[in-house]
Design a protein around this motif. Structure first.
Motif, short mmCIF file in Angstrom:
data_model
loop_
_atom_site.label_atom_id
_atom_site.label_comp_id
_atom_site.label_asym_id
_atom_site.label_seq_id
_atom_site.Cartn_x
_atom_site.Cartn_y
_atom_site.Cartn_z
N ILE A 183 0.76 -1.65 0.21
CA ILE A 183 -0.37 0.23 -0.13
C ILE A 183 1.37 1.37 -0.41
N LEU A 184 1.24 1.69 -1.53
CA LEU A 184 2.40 3.31 -1.15
C LEU A 184 1.51 4.30 -0.33
N PHE A 185 -0.51 4.59 -0.71
CA PHE A 185 -0.94 5.40 -0.61
C PHE A 185 -2.34 4.83 0.05
N TYR A 186 -2.37 5.43 1.33
CA TYR A 186 -4.23 5.20 1.41
C TYR A 186 -4.92 6.36 2.49
N ARG A 187 -6.12 6.59 2.11
CA ARG A 187 -7.54 7.86 2.69
C ARG A 187 -8.07 6.35 2.65
N CYS A 203 -9.74 4.83 -0.89
CA CYS A 203 -8.58 5.24 -1.97
C CYS A 203 -7.40 3.94 -1.41
N ILE A 204 -6.60 3.29 -2.37
CA ILE A 204 -5.52 2.91 -2.12
C ILE A 204 -4.87 3.32 -3.80
N LEU A 205 -4.02 2.95 -3.83
CA LEU A 205 -2.66 3.46 -4.85
C LEU A 205 -1.43 2.02 -4.74
N TRP A 206 -1.84 0.92 -5.29
CA TRP A 206 -1.50 -0.69 -4.68
C TRP A 206 -0.15 -0.67 -5.61
N SER A 242 8.29 6.60 -8.25
CA SER A 242 8.96 6.19 -6.63
C SER A 242 9.72 5.48 -6.37
N ILE A 278 7.32 11.41 -4.00
CA ILE A 278 6.24 11.85 -2.83
C ILE A 278 5.12 10.57 -2.49
N LEU A 279 5.42 9.81 -3.13
CA LEU A 279 4.74 7.83 -2.32
C LEU A 279 5.55 7.06 -2.38
#
Length: 406
Positions: free
Chosen positions: A31-35, A42-45, A122, A166-167
């Protein structure tokens, strides 16, 4: 979520759920980004598609009262009322190197795109691929290869200090080999760019070592000067520029004016100056006064016959005006304006401030000072003689002020 407390319970339940089942190994590493907003996530995998499918099956099996639906897209993501897009740094409309722009702007275009790539990518591998794509793009636009490689090396060396992703944290090899880069910020000479900029900078560079001869300046000046060039006026700004380039300074309003919020505004002269024909005297106020101004010497002028009265008040001017109008309505014989109305049927009184007496910072007898200033104005305008309405002028304020100072 119809009840007012429903959102609170949803946050409590999902906060417990995500820290128990989601944000834990082995899923946390992907999980690179979790909100999350209530029950929308919202997840960036960062893992593979197979691992993502396993993750979806896993979270739906964690509870018997939550069922998750999902949308997967490599390019865009619809979340709440917004759409997130993958940003591409490639742009075929970059400025051509042969254009008549200063070199620092062209360098800035390359460096800006490289910084964007460093922040968006990244991992180091993704960054290197992006740099190769940008290199081909700028070479096509006529940019020298040596210039691009110099700027690419500069951005790459600062990727772990000034321009981190950033991520994600980038590749582990890059993190382990990161060095502590110190960036020294110096003052720069800022000026407007022109055709003489290059010559001017060469002159400064040539004579810069002279400053190093001064011992007291060695610790404050850098080895080489730094320049910041501001954009000059373009053709549109030149042709639209007004002939009168001097800015007009707005003068403060002087005189007595209506406050606009009281019943006595109609009795205010509302002028910046006042002329008294019977004395051939024009009053030029030195400040801005309204109906609410306190501690003033005022003039009441009959616009019908030019008779006038000089008075004072420590309170707001409108309160004293109200008293005059009330006495006239009650036909109070001690009021100067009522007595004058018996001989002037078309009486119309307008009030204006002659002077405001402010309280001394050290204190003092403010009332005596105000009375003294009133006396001076009565003598200056000869208010005791017709058409003045003051009658006998008393010198008591002078004696009172003298006694207070003693």
């Amino acid at each position: 979520m119809g009840a007012s407390c429903a959102s609170f319970y949803a946050n409590v339940v999902l906060h417990k759920w995500e820290h128990t089942f989601v944000l834990i190994p082995p899923w946390k590493q992907y999980i690179l980004f979790y909100r999350r907003y209530l029950d929308d996530i919202c997840i960036l995998w960062g893992g593979s598609q197979d691992e993502l499918r396993q993750f979806f099956c896993y979270i739906n099996s964690t509870t018997n009262f939550l069922q998750f639906t999902h949308t997967v897209d490599p390019h865009e993501l619809h979340y709440l009322d917004i759409t997130l897009y993958k940003d591409y740094t490639q742009n075929v409309f970059h400025l051509h190197f042969e254009s008549a722009h200063p070199l620092y702007q062209k360098r800035g275009i390359i460096k800006g795109q490289l910084i964007r790539a460093s922040r968006i990518c990244s991992t180091q591998e993704e960054f290197e691929l992006e740099v190769e794509t940008l290199q081909a793009l700028f070479l096509e636009r006529g940019y020298p290869l040596e210039l691009f490689r110099t700027l690419a090396g500069e951005v790459s060396s600062l990727r772990n200090s000034l321009y981190p992703p950033i991520l994600g944290k980038g590749s582990e090899a890059l993190i382990n080999s990161a060095s502590n880069t110190l960036v020294h910020h110096t003052n720069s000479f800022a000026y407007t760019y022109s055709s003489n900029s290059k010559e001017m900078e060469e002159i400064i560079m040539h004579h810069w070592p002279v400053l190093a001869l001064f011992e007291e300046l060695k610790d404050f000046i850098p080895p080489k000067p730094s320049f910041v060039r501001k954009r000059g006026a373009n053709f549109k700004e030149i042709f639209e520029r007004k002939h009168d380039s001097k800015k007009k300074v707005k003068q403060p309003r002087l005189g007595t004016h209506r406050c606009g919020s009281c019943a006595q505004c109609h009795a205010i002269s509302n002028e910046s100056s006042l002329y008294i024909p019977s004395r051939n005297f024009r009053v030029h106020p030195t400040g801005f006064y309204t109906c609410a101004t306190k501690g003033v010497v005022y003039l009441g002028l009959c616009t019908t016959c030019q008779s006038f009265y000089v008075g004072k008040t420590e309170r707001e001017l409108r309160k004293r005006i109200y008293e005059h109008l009330y006495d006239m309505a009650k036909k109070k014989e001690t009021n100067a304006f009522f007595k004058h109305s018996l001989s002037c049927p078309g009486l119309n009184i307008k009030f204006t401030v002659l002077e405001q007496v402010e309280l001394d910072a050290r204190g003092g007898d403010w009332e005596s000072t105000l009375g003294y200033r009133e006396l001076l104005w009565q003598l200056r305008l000869d208010a005791g003689r017709s058409p003045g309405l003051n009658g006998t002028i008393s010198i008591k304020p002078v004696l009172k002020l003298r006694r207070a100072r003693l």
